[in-house]
Scaffold this active site. Structure first.
Site, PDB file in Angstrom:
ATOM      1  N   LYS A 247       0.790  -1.311   0.061  1.00 18.65           N
ATOM      2  CA  LYS A 247       0.264   0.042   0.179  1.00 18.65           C
ATOM      3  C   LYS A 247       0.746   1.222  -0.029  1.00 18.65           C
ATOM      4  CE  LYS A 247      -3.829   2.160   2.416  1.00 18.65           C
ATOM      5  NZ  LYS A 247      -3.517   3.568   1.906  1.00 18.65           N
ATOM      6  N   ARG A 267      -8.264  10.429  -7.052  1.00 23.52           N
ATOM      7  CA  ARG A 267      -9.261   9.660  -6.339  1.00 23.52           C
ATOM      8  C   ARG A 267     -10.349  10.808  -6.011  1.00 23.52           C
ATOM      9  NH1 ARG A 267      -8.934   7.177  -0.420  1.00 23.52           N
ATOM     10  NH2 ARG A 267     -10.588   7.940   0.476  1.00 23.52           N
TER      11      ARG A 267
HETATM   12  P1  AMP Z   1      -6.950   5.271   2.297  1.00 21.46           P
HETATM   13  O1  AMP Z   1      -6.726   6.478   1.611  1.00 21.46           O
HETATM   14  O2  AMP Z   1      -6.328   5.077   3.472  1.00 21.46           O
HETATM   15  O3  AMP Z   1      -8.559   4.999   2.558  1.00 21.46           O
HETATM   16  O4  AMP Z   1      -6.600   4.136   1.485  1.00 21.46           O
HETATM   17  C1  AMP Z   1      -6.772   3.731   0.172  1.00 21.46           C
HETATM   18  C2  AMP Z   1      -5.986   4.434  -1.052  1.00 21.46           C
HETATM   19  O5  AMP Z   1      -4.714   3.423  -0.931  1.00 21.46           O
HETATM   20  C3  AMP Z   1      -6.252   4.130  -2.417  1.00 21.46           C
HETATM   21  O6  AMP Z   1      -7.334   5.156  -2.915  1.00 21.46           O
HETATM   22  C4  AMP Z   1      -4.951   4.326  -2.985  1.00 21.46           C
HETATM   23  O7  AMP Z   1      -4.704   5.778  -3.552  1.00 21.46           O
HETATM   24  C5  AMP Z   1      -3.927   3.936  -2.080  1.00 21.46           C
HETATM   25  N1  AMP Z   1      -3.265   2.795  -2.689  1.00 21.46           N
HETATM   26  C6  AMP Z   1      -1.992   2.445  -2.416  1.00 21.46           C
HETATM   27  N2  AMP Z   1      -1.688   1.282  -2.887  1.00 21.46           N
HETATM   28  C7  AMP Z   1      -2.717   0.768  -3.305  1.00 21.46           C
HETATM   29  C8  AMP Z   1      -2.963  -0.706  -3.898  1.00 21.46           C
HETATM   30  N3  AMP Z   1      -1.862  -1.596  -4.238  1.00 21.46           N
HETATM   31  N4  AMP Z   1      -4.248  -0.810  -4.319  1.00 21.46           N
HETATM   32  C9  AMP Z   1      -5.105   0.081  -4.056  1.00 21.46           C
HETATM   33  N5  AMP Z   1      -4.943   1.044  -3.499  1.00 21.46           N
HETATM   34  C10 AMP Z   1      -3.709   1.694  -3.221  1.00 21.46           C
END
Ligand code: AMP
Length: 553
Positions: A247, A267
């Site tokens: 991630k 996003r």
């Molecule tokens: P959060 O912002 O904490 O809700 O985490 C989701 C975000 O993680 C997504 O919108 C992506 O921008 C990011 N992200 C980073 N690595 C990945 C991955 N391997 N697959 C999907 N999202 C990812």
């Protein structure tokens, strides 16, 4: 054709109704009577937009400009500013002043403007830019306000400010469409996310009725699928049906390509193509297919140490609008792909993750895919997690192999696994001027989570910890743009700015309206990439309170 006054009267009525079904009933009756060429724009205006949802309100009409227009109409500014200060609601103040002083009384109830006329006027205002634009906007608006009724003036003021406050949210319009066309709420939500705009969806339904034929539109962003937070590592392992990916802490990129045209959306569906000419070039060099939509994360990269750099670094790229060639060198980035949504005319969201991943592998050429492993062994997954953390990532995302791509949905088929007690995304609703070194900054911040049942923002903690002086300075500047009122040292803001907040414990508390408080809360980072719609809910806080689980690594 409906008149702007009809819409203004409708919105005034709606504002006073709290009962959801009644609201939907009244709105449905109004929307049902619209003609085909006014349905989209009426829904846009109801939601405070003059373009598709993902396009920022570009009217650039400040409170100062509106006040200047009103001054030119001989409105007593002392009264207006008193009312405005008291309520924090300029539009309501305008309505009261129009009524109190019979402004334009001869034109009241005359129905001069159709909805579409006002929309066209707003588009003209939007197109004004350059040196003389403020002056031209004032003249234009004066011409319009001069013909308005108090309720119309209120509605127009709210649209200009992009701050509607009538209690009609995206979800309300989704309910209306679901009711009008007898389509399940889930389906409406799904297609809303895929098409990316409610007005466009409503117009489509008006013309076609069969919702199932809707597909993605190239160069119009859809709302991305989101991940749920994992309660613990075991959830993914026990299920034995997940792949684990790094991630990264960068910018989510939705990349649309047709022939040699490319657009990159974030996003939050902002078009950031101009900030990433290097990524555009990379895609053109590697992707040979005519049309494609890919998803990945763009990450600022330290090539010397081969590690990723924090989100703050890459966000500098987006803020900079000039001298991009230099910034490409200053902040080099990498793209890690993780999904494919569309290929040569075919929408792939109904294919499972594994199939999509195989298709992605077959078209990517030399582009990178996010590092991943497939394992059923907990120890191995944890080692992979540590590897990810070691190159400065946030952790892992586990993805279910047989899951479909669900636009706009937060779903347990994608699980975020982070290393500490889950941070909460909260919105700043107030604050206090600081002391001493920080006396010019708003440093003690009031943070709120959203109550999912009422949509209200409820305070959950107060903190002055976590940010550097420079960050407080920047934050203060941003916050002042959203000031509603100021009372001595205390200020209140429109809920706009989101901060990721960490804490030691969630406690029950009578102190705040939410019923909870965070112990030792501190701000981890400012999330300019998130909006108040993305923040955590009180319901989520409640769940976390009950579990208070730490990841056992
Ligand atoms: P959060 O912002 O904490 O809700 O985490 C989701 C975000 O993680 C997504 O919108 C992506 O921008 C990011 N992200 C980073 N690595 C990945 C991955 N391997 N697959 C999907 N999202 C990812």
């Amino acid at each position: 054709m409906k008149y702007f006054l009809d819409l203004a009267q409708l919105m005034e009525k709606i504002e006073k109704i709290s009962e959801k079904n009644l609201k939907i009933d009244i709105l449905s009756r109004f929307i049902r009577e619209l003609e085909v060429n006014e349905i989209k724009i009426t829904i846009w205006l109801i939601l405070g937009n003059i373009n598709e949802e993902w396009v920022d309100n570009n009217l650039n009409v400040s409170v100062g400009t509106i006040i200047k227009v009103l001054k030119n109409l001989n409105i007593d500014l002392k009264d207006l500013s008193f009312l405005y200060k008291e309520s924090g609601d300029l539009a309501e103040a305008v309505k009261i002043i129009f009524e109190r002083y019979n402004i334009n009384k001869n034109n009241w109830f005359k129905r001069k403007y159709k909805i579409i006329d006002i929309y066209n006027e707003l588009k003209k205002i939007e197109s004004l830019n350059g040196e003389e634009s403020r002056h031209k906007k004032i003249l234009y608006l004066e011409g319009i306000y001069k013909n308005l009724d108090p309720l119309e003036a209120k509605l127009l003021t709210r649209i200009l400010q992009g701050d509607m406050r009538y209690g009609v949210l995206d979800g309300t319009i989704e309910d209306v469409l679901s009711y009008l066309y007898n389509i399940s709420d889930d389906k409406i939500k799904h297609f809303h996310a895929l098409i990316g705009d409610l007005g466009t969806l409503a117009e489509y339904l008006y013309k076609n009725k069969d919702i199932n034929n809707i597909s993605l539109r190239l160069f119009h962003p859809y709302k991305p699928m989101l991940a749920e937070k994992a309660e613990n590592f075991k959830e993914a392992i026990d299920n034995q049906n997940y792949i684990f990916e790094f991630k990264f802490d960068g910018i989510r990129a939705q990349i649309h390509k047709e022939k040699d045209k490319i657009k990159i959306f974030t996003r939050r569906l902002k078009d950031v193509t101009n900030s990433f000419p290097d990524i555009v070039k990379l895609i053109l060099e590697n992707i040979k297919n005519d049309s494609i939509v890919l998803e990945g994360e763009i990450v600022a990269w330290d090539f010397k140490n081969n590690i990723s750099l924090p989100f703050q670094e890459i966000s500098k790229r987006i803020k900079r609008e000039y001298n991009i060639d230099q910034i490409i060198k200053d902040i080099p980035v990498r793209l890690f792909l993780f999904d494919i949504i569309y290929l040569d005319g075919e929408l792939l969201i109904n294919k499972d993750f594994l199939t999509r991943r195989k298709i992605l592998e077959s078209v990517k050429n030399n582009l990178d895919i996010v590092p991943y492993i497939y394992t059923k062994n907990e120890e191995e997954a944890k080692e992979f997690f540590i590897k990810s953390i070691n190159i400065k990532n946030e952790g892992l995302i586990a993805k279910k192999l047989n899951s479909l791509y669900l636009p706009g949905k937060r779903d347990r088929s994608w699980l975020k696994i982070k290393g500490h007690l889950e941070p909460l995304d909260l919105v700043i609703i107030g604050g206090e001027w600081g002391h001493g070194r920080r006396k010019n900054f708003i440093s003690d911040l009031y943070l709120a989570a959203r109550d999912d049942t009422t949509g209200k923002f409820l305070m959950i903690t107060k903190t002055f910890k976590g940010l550097s002086d420079k960050e407080y300075e920047q934050l203060t500047k941003e916050l002042l743009k959203y000031k509603i009122k100021e009372n001595g040292r205390i200020l209140y803001f429109k809920p706009k700015i989101v901060v990721e907040t960490i804490y030691d414990e969630i406690q029950r508390s009578q102190k705040y309206k939410s019923g909870y408080a965070l112990r030792f809360a501190r701000i981890n980072k400012i999330r300019f990439d998130k909006s108040e719609k993305d923040i955590d809910t009180i319901q989520r806080v409640e769940e976390l309170y009950k579990k208070q689980l730490k990841l056992e690594l």
